[in-house]
Design an enzyme around this catalytic site. Sequence first.
Site, PDB file in Angstrom:
ATOM      1  N   ASP A  10       0.869  -1.187   0.000  1.00 39.90           N
ATOM      2  CA  ASP A  10       0.000   0.000   0.000  1.00 39.90           C
ATOM      3  C   ASP A  10       0.907   1.238   0.000  1.00 39.90           C
ATOM      4  O   ASP A  10       1.625   1.473   0.972  1.00 39.90           O
ATOM      5  CB  ASP A  10      -0.897  -0.066   1.248  1.00 39.90           C
ATOM      6  CG  ASP A  10      -1.859   1.107   1.341  1.00 39.90           C
ATOM      7  OD1 ASP A  10      -1.609   2.164   0.705  1.00 39.90           O
ATOM      8  OD2 ASP A  10      -2.855   0.980   2.081  1.00 39.90           O
ATOM      9  N   GLU A 111      -2.633   0.103  -4.322  1.00 36.08           N
ATOM     10  CA  GLU A 111      -2.633  -1.118  -3.517  1.00 36.08           C
ATOM     11  C   GLU A 111      -2.577  -2.366  -4.388  1.00 36.08           C
ATOM     12  O   GLU A 111      -3.295  -2.437  -5.389  1.00 36.08           O
ATOM     13  CB  GLU A 111      -3.941  -1.211  -2.723  1.00 36.08           C
ATOM     14  CG  GLU A 111      -3.793  -0.932  -1.254  1.00 36.08           C
ATOM     15  CD  GLU A 111      -5.139  -0.973  -0.562  1.00 36.08           C
ATOM     16  OE1 GLU A 111      -5.666  -2.073  -0.356  1.00 36.08           O
ATOM     17  OE2 GLU A 111      -5.653   0.102  -0.224  1.00 36.08           O
TER      18      GLU A 111
HETATM   19  P1  TTP Z   1      -5.279   5.558   0.867  1.00 32.81           P
HETATM   20  O1  TTP Z   1      -4.357   4.406   0.649  1.00 32.81           O
HETATM   21  O2  TTP Z   1      -6.499   5.349   1.697  1.00 32.81           O
HETATM   22  O3  TTP Z   1      -4.506   6.755   1.543  1.00 32.81           O
HETATM   23  P2  TTP Z   1      -3.073   7.349   1.262  1.00 32.81           P
HETATM   24  O4  TTP Z   1      -2.286   6.538   0.296  1.00 32.81           O
HETATM   25  O5  TTP Z   1      -3.246   8.779   0.909  1.00 32.81           O
HETATM   26  O6  TTP Z   1      -2.433   7.312   2.686  1.00 32.81           O
HETATM   27  P3  TTP Z   1      -1.879   6.084   3.544  1.00 32.81           P
HETATM   28  O7  TTP Z   1      -2.039   4.839   2.742  1.00 32.81           O
HETATM   29  O8  TTP Z   1      -0.451   6.435   3.831  1.00 32.81           O
HETATM   30  O9  TTP Z   1      -2.734   6.110   4.780  1.00 32.81           O
HETATM   31  O10 TTP Z   1      -5.765   6.133  -0.535  1.00 32.81           O
HETATM   32  C1  TTP Z   1      -4.966   6.103  -1.700  1.00 32.81           C
HETATM   33  C2  TTP Z   1      -5.205   7.331  -2.537  1.00 32.81           C
HETATM   34  O11 TTP Z   1      -6.588   7.406  -2.891  1.00 32.81           O
HETATM   35  C3  TTP Z   1      -4.902   8.636  -1.825  1.00 32.81           C
HETATM   36  O12 TTP Z   1      -3.554   9.038  -1.952  1.00 32.81           O
HETATM   37  C4  TTP Z   1      -5.866   9.593  -2.433  1.00 32.81           C
HETATM   38  C5  TTP Z   1      -7.032   8.760  -2.868  1.00 32.81           C
HETATM   39  N1  TTP Z   1      -8.169   8.952  -1.941  1.00 32.81           N
HETATM   40  C6  TTP Z   1      -9.136   9.890  -2.276  1.00 32.81           C
HETATM   41  O13 TTP Z   1      -9.067  10.521  -3.341  1.00 32.81           O
HETATM   42  N2  TTP Z   1     -10.172  10.091  -1.410  1.00 32.81           N
HETATM   43  C7  TTP Z   1     -10.286   9.413  -0.218  1.00 32.81           C
HETATM   44  O14 TTP Z   1     -11.256   9.636   0.562  1.00 32.81           O
HETATM   45  C8  TTP Z   1      -9.269   8.442   0.122  1.00 32.81           C
HETATM   46  C9  TTP Z   1      -9.334   7.684   1.417  1.00 32.81           C
HETATM   47  C10 TTP Z   1      -8.237   8.255  -0.770  1.00 32.81           C
HETATM   48 CA    CA Z   2      -2.029   4.292   0.507  1.00 32.46          CA
END
Ligand code: TTP
Ligand code: CA
Length: 367
Positions: A10, A111
């Site tokens: 991830d 992911e």
């Molecule tokens: P995530 O993997 O949930 O979050 P992240 O990569 O930003 O942070 P981390 O894994 O370190 O906790 O989401 C992946 C991407 O998806 C994120 O960079 C931006 C997008 N996203 C959105 O656009 N809206 C959202 O509500 C979420 C949760 C993520």
């Molecule tokens: Ca992430």
Amino acid sequence: MQNRVVMLVDFDYFFAQCEELRNPTLKDKPVVVGVYSGRTEESGAVSTSNYLARKYGVKSGMPLFLAKRKLDGTDAVFLPVDHEYYDLISDKIMQILSGYATTLEQVSVDEAYLDVTEQVEGSFEKAKGYAAKIKTDVKNKVGISFTVGVGPNKLTSKIACDSQKPDGLTIITPDEVECFLAPLPVDRLLGVGRKISARMDSLGIKTIGDLSKFDPQRLVALFGKTLGIYFHNAANGIDNEPVQEAGEAESIGRIGTLKQNTRDLDFILQKTDELTDDILKELAEKNLSFKQVAIYAVMTDLSSKSRSITLEQSAKDQETIRRNVKQLFQKFLNESQLEIRRVGVKVSGFSKEEPRQKQLTSFFQST
Ligand code: TTP
Ligand code: CA
């Protein structure tokens, strides 16, 4: 049967980390990436933010004006989402990761599950070093960090991954699964949302451990056969879902930094030729033809632009990509005044090569 070794990778604070990658001066500032709805300058929502911004309470999904308020008085930077760019980075990482696994299942832009059982000969001890090696390789080649969870199945590796971020590496061996899962709140399981967890709470089920000990027949009576059995198995760390390659990639792209900022077409084409050759290799491996060619340019002010063209017929050769990339850049340079810093090439609209005979048969069948 030998146990499986499944990894979940991830990427950390992905959109924001991509922004830091193309502009490293952002690294010591709070960075918020958002979708601007366009209604007013401030309306829209946070997609993600870097960990510095999260310290001030910024969260995904939060209204942008609220994030602004939380970061008031800091040197925070707010940027609009640039999916084209994140997709290119994601493709590049996924490509590297797939070389490390028997199967790779991409679940989102940031992911993927990897089945690495063969590569580590079923050993979780070896998996640790192997995961560390993959992290270093991707960091060196792309400059992006990610978090890894390793377990005997997808369910465990996902929860392991979420337990320590960013840049984390958590390994749960088959013997550890039960103790690892038991104390966690029940809503950490996929499929246990707010409604179901409230219902479980009223039954005295607060943790995964509580759920694992709950009478499975009662679960079936309460939630139906499919869900009841799933909840019972999941709570006990049982998950036999294989890591499955998804369908073909929707696009194949490469991006690279020019040795110097330039508006010189030949200089740009030298770089795009390199990228094109890399793309051709992947196309050949996957036996794909493409119908769209796109270019991507990051300018010296770090703004980015893309242009694409749809071909009349599918193609799979070097000449077609080169010719269209050249045309697109020629046109693009006429339209823009800035020097270019990074360039990208992407092909999409795939079809698989079929033997001629088969094409004919399907033609007759459909008429
Ligand atoms: P995530 O993997 O949930 O979050 P992240 O990569 O930003 O942070 P981390 O894994 O370190 O906790 O989401 C992946 C991407 O998806 C994120 O960079 C931006 C997008 N996203 C959105 O656009 N809206 C959202 O509500 C979420 C949760 C993520
Ligand atoms: Ca992430």
